[in-house]
Design a protein around this motif. Structure first.
Motif, PDB file in Angstrom:
ATOM      1  N   VAL A   1      -1.741   9.491  -2.093  1.00  0.00           N
ATOM      2  CA  VAL A   1      -2.734  10.180  -1.250  1.00  0.00           C
ATOM      3  C   VAL A   1      -2.111  11.410  -0.592  1.00  0.00           C
ATOM      4  O   VAL A   1      -2.697  12.500  -0.599  1.00  0.00           O
ATOM      5  CB  VAL A   1      -3.295   9.216  -0.184  1.00  0.00           C
TER       6      VAL A   1
ATOM      7  N   ILE B   1     -13.527   1.626   0.190  1.00  0.00           N
ATOM      8  CA  ILE B   1     -12.151   1.206   0.487  1.00  0.00           C
ATOM      9  C   ILE B   1     -12.137   0.232   1.665  1.00  0.00           C
ATOM     10  O   ILE B   1     -11.504  -0.822   1.629  1.00  0.00           O
ATOM     11  CB  ILE B   1     -11.266   2.432   0.797  1.00  0.00           C
TER      12      ILE B   1
ATOM     13  N   SER C   1      -2.791  -4.814  -1.011  1.00  0.00           N
ATOM     14  CA  SER C   1      -3.728  -4.229  -1.971  1.00  0.00           C
ATOM     15  C   SER C   1      -3.687  -5.017  -3.271  1.00  0.00           C
ATOM     16  O   SER C   1      -2.864  -5.915  -3.450  1.00  0.00           O
ATOM     17  CB  SER C   1      -3.375  -2.765  -2.230  1.00  0.00           C
TER      18      SER C   1
ATOM     19  N   THR D   1       0.823  -1.224   0.000  1.00  0.00           N
ATOM     20  CA  THR D   1       0.000   0.000   0.000  1.00  0.00           C
ATOM     21  C   THR D   1       0.852   1.267   0.000  1.00  0.00           C
ATOM     22  O   THR D   1       0.305   2.366   0.049  1.00  0.00           O
ATOM     23  CB  THR D   1      -0.917   0.015   1.231  1.00  0.00           C
TER      24      THR D   1
ATOM     25  N   ARG E   1       2.630   2.829  -2.281  1.00  0.00           N
ATOM     26  CA  ARG E   1       2.432   3.762  -3.394  1.00  0.00           C
ATOM     27  C   ARG E   1       1.089   4.461  -3.278  1.00  0.00           C
ATOM     28  O   ARG E   1       0.955   5.632  -3.647  1.00  0.00           O
ATOM     29  CB  ARG E   1       2.549   3.017  -4.734  1.00  0.00           C
ATOM     30  N   ILE E   2       0.078   3.749  -2.783  1.00  0.00           N
ATOM     31  CA  ILE E   2      -1.224   4.379  -2.564  1.00  0.00           C
ATOM     32  C   ILE E   2      -1.088   5.509  -1.551  1.00  0.00           C
ATOM     33  O   ILE E   2      -1.574   6.628  -1.771  1.00  0.00           O
ATOM     34  CB  ILE E   2      -2.265   3.350  -2.062  1.00  0.00           C
ATOM     35  N   GLU E   3      -0.412   5.236  -0.441  1.00  0.00           N
ATOM     36  CA  GLU E   3      -0.267   6.236   0.620  1.00  0.00           C
ATOM     37  C   GLU E   3       0.551   7.429   0.151  1.00  0.00           C
ATOM     38  O   GLU E   3       0.255   8.575   0.503  1.00  0.00           O
ATOM     39  CB  GLU E   3       0.374   5.588   1.843  1.00  0.00           C
TER      40      GLU E   3
ATOM     41  N   ASN F   1      -9.093   3.837  -4.757  1.00  0.00           N
ATOM     42  CA  ASN F   1      -8.411   4.983  -4.160  1.00  0.00           C
ATOM     43  C   ASN F   1      -8.200   6.104  -5.173  1.00  0.00           C
ATOM     44  O   ASN F   1      -8.338   7.281  -4.840  1.00  0.00           O
ATOM     45  CB  ASN F   1      -7.065   4.551  -3.569  1.00  0.00           C
ATOM     46  N   VAL F   2      -7.857   5.743  -6.409  1.00  0.00           N
ATOM     47  CA  VAL F   2      -7.622   6.754  -7.442  1.00  0.00           C
ATOM     48  C   VAL F   2      -8.905   7.531  -7.737  1.00  0.00           C
ATOM     49  O   VAL F   2      -8.886   8.767  -7.849  1.00  0.00           O
ATOM     50  CB  VAL F   2      -7.069   6.090  -8.725  1.00  0.00           C
TER      51      VAL F   2
ATOM     52  N   ILE G   1      -6.437  -0.166  -5.655  1.00  0.00           N
ATOM     53  CA  ILE G   1      -5.718   1.006  -6.162  1.00  0.00           C
ATOM     54  C   ILE G   1      -6.666   1.915  -6.929  1.00  0.00           C
ATOM     55  O   ILE G   1      -6.684   3.134  -6.725  1.00  0.00           O
ATOM     56  CB  ILE G   1      -4.541   0.570  -7.060  1.00  0.00           C
ATOM     57  N   TRP G   2      -7.511   1.331  -7.784  1.00  0.00           N
ATOM     58  CA  TRP G   2      -8.411   2.152  -8.588  1.00  0.00           C
ATOM     59  C   TRP G   2      -9.520   2.776  -7.752  1.00  0.00           C
ATOM     60  O   TRP G   2      -9.967   3.890  -8.035  1.00  0.00           O
ATOM     61  CB  TRP G   2      -8.986   1.335  -9.749  1.00  0.00           C
TER      62      TRP G   2
ATOM     63  N   HIS H   1      -7.938   8.429   6.300  1.00  0.00           N
ATOM     64  CA  HIS H   1      -7.312   7.507   5.356  1.00  0.00           C
ATOM     65  C   HIS H   1      -6.018   6.941   5.942  1.00  0.00           C
ATOM     66  O   HIS H   1      -5.729   5.746   5.804  1.00  0.00           O
ATOM     67  CB  HIS H   1      -7.019   8.230   4.038  1.00  0.00           C
TER      68      HIS H   1
END
Length: 205
Positions: free
Chosen positions: A20, A139, A87, A13, A15-17, A95-96, A92-93, A77
């Protein structure tokens, strides 16, 4: 065996964080650009500047309100992803798409800042908040369904966060209803976020 799907589940996660954090930093910074610079006709004087500052009261209030809302979304978040440590592409999508509506907040805030006495800008802002709330719920549900939580996650904590996640879309729907009566007063419903969130957290402790 479909090895692509197997490896996809084990995406981290981080890259998601990172994404964000970047989007929130930009969105929260852009909010201040919605505040108008002074356009003072005639000689500049302290009374003229003071009059200008008084005229900015609504814009400054909306700026502070939206900034605090975004900060609360970012913090929520961050807390969610303390427990979500895996994830896949779908998460990922989700979140995007959530971030797409978060990035829209500076525009919807500017819309309200300039035309907040009319229902359409307030409806746009409230619907923006509603969609943010819905995807934020998604999410949490998706992470539960795919078992992406760390082992320390308890059923009690999951249910508490689940209840808290209902607050934003519920407050946004209430704000939509109030908008048809008094657009100026519709943001008051968002104070329920902080009141009810604290109540649910106290129940957990």
């Amino acid at each position: 065996m479909n090895t692509t799907n197997k490896h996809d589940v084990w995406l981290t996660t981080k890259r998601i964080e990172t994404l964000v954090d970047g989007i929130f930093a930009i969105a929260m910074t852009l909010l201040v650009l919605n505040i108008d610079m002074p356009q003072i006709a005639g000689p500049v004087s302290n009374p003229a500047i003071w009059q200008y500052m008084l005229s900015l009261f609504q814009q400054l209030g909306i700026y502070a309100f939206s900034f605090i809302l975004l900060a609360s979304f970012w913090r929520a978040h961050h807390l969610q992803f303390f427990y979500i440590k895996r994830s896949d592409s779908a998460l990922i999508w989700i979140n995007v798409i959530w971030l797409m509506f978060v990035a829209l907040v500076p525009f919807s805030t500017n819309f309200v800042s300039n035309y907040g006495n009319h229902p359409i800008p307030m409806l746009f802002f409230n619907i923006n908040m509603f969609i943010i709330g819905i995807f934020f719920m998604l999410i949490w549900y998706y992470a539960k369904r795919k078992k992406f939580f760390i082992k320390e996650m308890t059923p009690e904590y999951y249910q508490t966060v689940k209840k808290i996640n209902y607050i934003l879309p519920s407050a946004a729907l209430l704000a939509v209803c109030i908008t048809f009566v008094s657009p100026t007063w519709s943001p008051v419903s968002y104070f329920l976020i902080f009141i009810l969130k604290n109540a649910f957290k106290k129940g957990l402790m």
